[in-house]
Write a protein that holds these residues in place. Structure first.
Motif, short mmCIF file in Angstrom:
data_model
loop_
_atom_site.label_atom_id
_atom_site.label_comp_id
_atom_site.label_asym_id
_atom_site.label_seq_id
_atom_site.Cartn_x
_atom_site.Cartn_y
_atom_site.Cartn_z
N UNK A 132 0.81 -1.23 0.00
CA UNK A 132 0.00 0.00 0.00
C UNK A 132 0.84 1.27 0.00
N UNK A 133 2.01 1.22 0.64
CA UNK A 133 2.89 2.40 0.61
C UNK A 133 3.26 2.73 -0.83
N UNK A 134 3.63 1.73 -1.60
CA UNK A 134 4.00 1.96 -3.00
C UNK A 134 2.84 2.60 -3.76
N UNK A 135 1.64 2.01 -3.68
CA UNK A 135 0.52 2.50 -4.48
C UNK A 135 0.07 3.89 -4.06
N UNK A 136 0.05 4.17 -2.77
CA UNK A 136 -0.43 5.49 -2.34
C UNK A 136 0.60 6.57 -2.67
N UNK A 161 -8.05 5.08 -5.37
CA UNK A 161 -8.36 3.66 -5.36
C UNK A 161 -7.17 2.81 -4.92
N UNK A 162 -6.19 3.41 -4.26
CA UNK A 162 -5.01 2.66 -3.81
C UNK A 162 -5.39 1.48 -2.93
N UNK A 163 -6.41 1.65 -2.13
CA UNK A 163 -6.82 0.55 -1.24
C UNK A 163 -7.35 -0.64 -2.04
N UNK A 164 -8.05 -0.38 -3.15
CA UNK A 164 -8.56 -1.46 -3.99
C UNK A 164 -7.39 -2.13 -4.74
N UNK A 165 -6.49 -1.31 -5.27
CA UNK A 165 -5.33 -1.86 -5.98
C UNK A 165 -4.49 -2.69 -5.02
N UNK A 166 -4.36 -2.23 -3.78
CA UNK A 166 -3.62 -2.97 -2.75
C UNK A 166 -4.28 -4.31 -2.49
N UNK A 171 -4.57 -10.19 -3.17
CA UNK A 171 -5.27 -11.36 -3.69
C UNK A 171 -4.42 -12.15 -4.66
N UNK A 172 -3.65 -11.47 -5.50
CA UNK A 172 -2.76 -12.18 -6.42
C UNK A 172 -1.74 -12.99 -5.62
N UNK A 173 -1.14 -12.38 -4.61
CA UNK A 173 -0.17 -13.09 -3.77
C UNK A 173 -0.84 -14.29 -3.08
N UNK A 174 -2.04 -14.07 -2.53
CA UNK A 174 -2.74 -15.13 -1.81
C UNK A 174 -3.07 -16.30 -2.73
N UNK A 175 -3.58 -16.01 -3.91
CA UNK A 175 -3.92 -17.08 -4.86
C UNK A 175 -2.67 -17.87 -5.24
#
Length: 189
Positions: A132-136, A161-166, A171-175
Motif C-alpha cells: 500500500x505504501x507503493x501505491x499510495x 483507489x489505492x486501497x482497492x489496488x492494494x 489477492x494475487x499473492x494469496x492465490x
C-alpha cells in the motif's frame, strides 16, 4: 488527510515486522537449533527463509534494510501532520525508494514461493506494509504532477483507489500461495 496516517500506519507495521525478524535472526545466529516463533508448518517457516541466500542479498540480513527503510514513511507522515511541505524532487526520491521496495518485495515473494519453498510470517507482514505504501505514494506523486508527466487524472485514480489496488495485489499473492502450497495446507490443522 488520510495520506500521512497511511504513511505512519504502514511504516510502523513494516518496522515492527522488520524488528521481529531481526530479533529472530539474532536468536538463530546465537543458537542454530533455535526454533523461531513462526516455524509453524513445513511451508510456514521463518528459519527456512532467513537461512537462505536470498535473506542476505547485500551481504547482511534483509530485515536491517526494513529497520532503516520503514522509518522514513513514519517520519514523513508525522512531518506532513506538522505542516511540512516537500519539494517535488523529494517526493520523486521517496517514490524511487518505494519502487525499489516494491520490486524487492515481488522478488522476495517469488523466491520464497518458488525457490525456497517456505513463507516467513514476518516477511509477509513487511510485504503487506510495502504494497500500500507503493501505491499510495505513486498515486500521490502522479496526482500532484511531481513526475513531470501529464498523468494527474491517472494519479487521482490510483491515489483514490489505492486501497482497492492494494487488495488486488494481496489477492494475487494469496492465490499464488494457495495454489503453490496446496498440498501443505492440511499440515496446519
Amino acid at each position: 488527510m488520510v495520506f500521512p496516517f497511511a504513511l505512519i500506519f504502514f511504516g510502523v507495521l513494516g518496522w515492527i515486522a522488520s524488528f521481529g525478524l531481526t530479533l529472530e535472526r539474532i536468536n538463530v545466529a546465537g543458537d542454530p537449533n533455535y526454533a523461531t516463533a513462526c516455524d509453524i508448518s513445513p511451508f510456514i517457516s521463518c528459519k527456512s527463509v532467513m537461512l537462505s541466500e536470498q535473506a542476505a542479498l547485500l551481504g547482511f540480513p534483509n530485515p536491517l534494510i526494513g529497520l532503516a527503510a520503514f522509518f522514513a514513511p513514519v517520519l514523513i507522515g508525522f512531518a506532513i501532520l506538522a505542516g511540512a511541505k516537500f519539494a517535488p524532487w523529494f517526493w520523486n526520491l521517496f517514490l524511487a525508494g518505494h519502487v525499489f521496495a516494491m520490486g524487492f518485495v515481488i522478488w522476495l515473494f517469488t523466491q520464497s514461493v518458488f525457490d525456497i519453498g517456505s513463507l516467513c510470517l514476518y516477511c509477509m507482514v513487511a510485504w503487506t506494509a510495502t504494497i500500500p505504501l507503493f501505491w499510495i505514494i505513486l498515486g500521490h506523486n502522479l496526482k500532484e504532477g511531481f513526475l513531470g508527466i501529464k498523468a494527474m487524472p491517472a494519479g487521482e485514480f490510483i491515489y483514490d483507489w489505492a486501497w482497492v489496488i492494494t487488495i488486488m495485489n494481496y489477492l494475487v499473492f494469496i492465490v499464488v500461495i494457495v495454489v503453490q502450497f496446496w498440498n501443505y495446507w492440511p499440515t496446519l490443522f
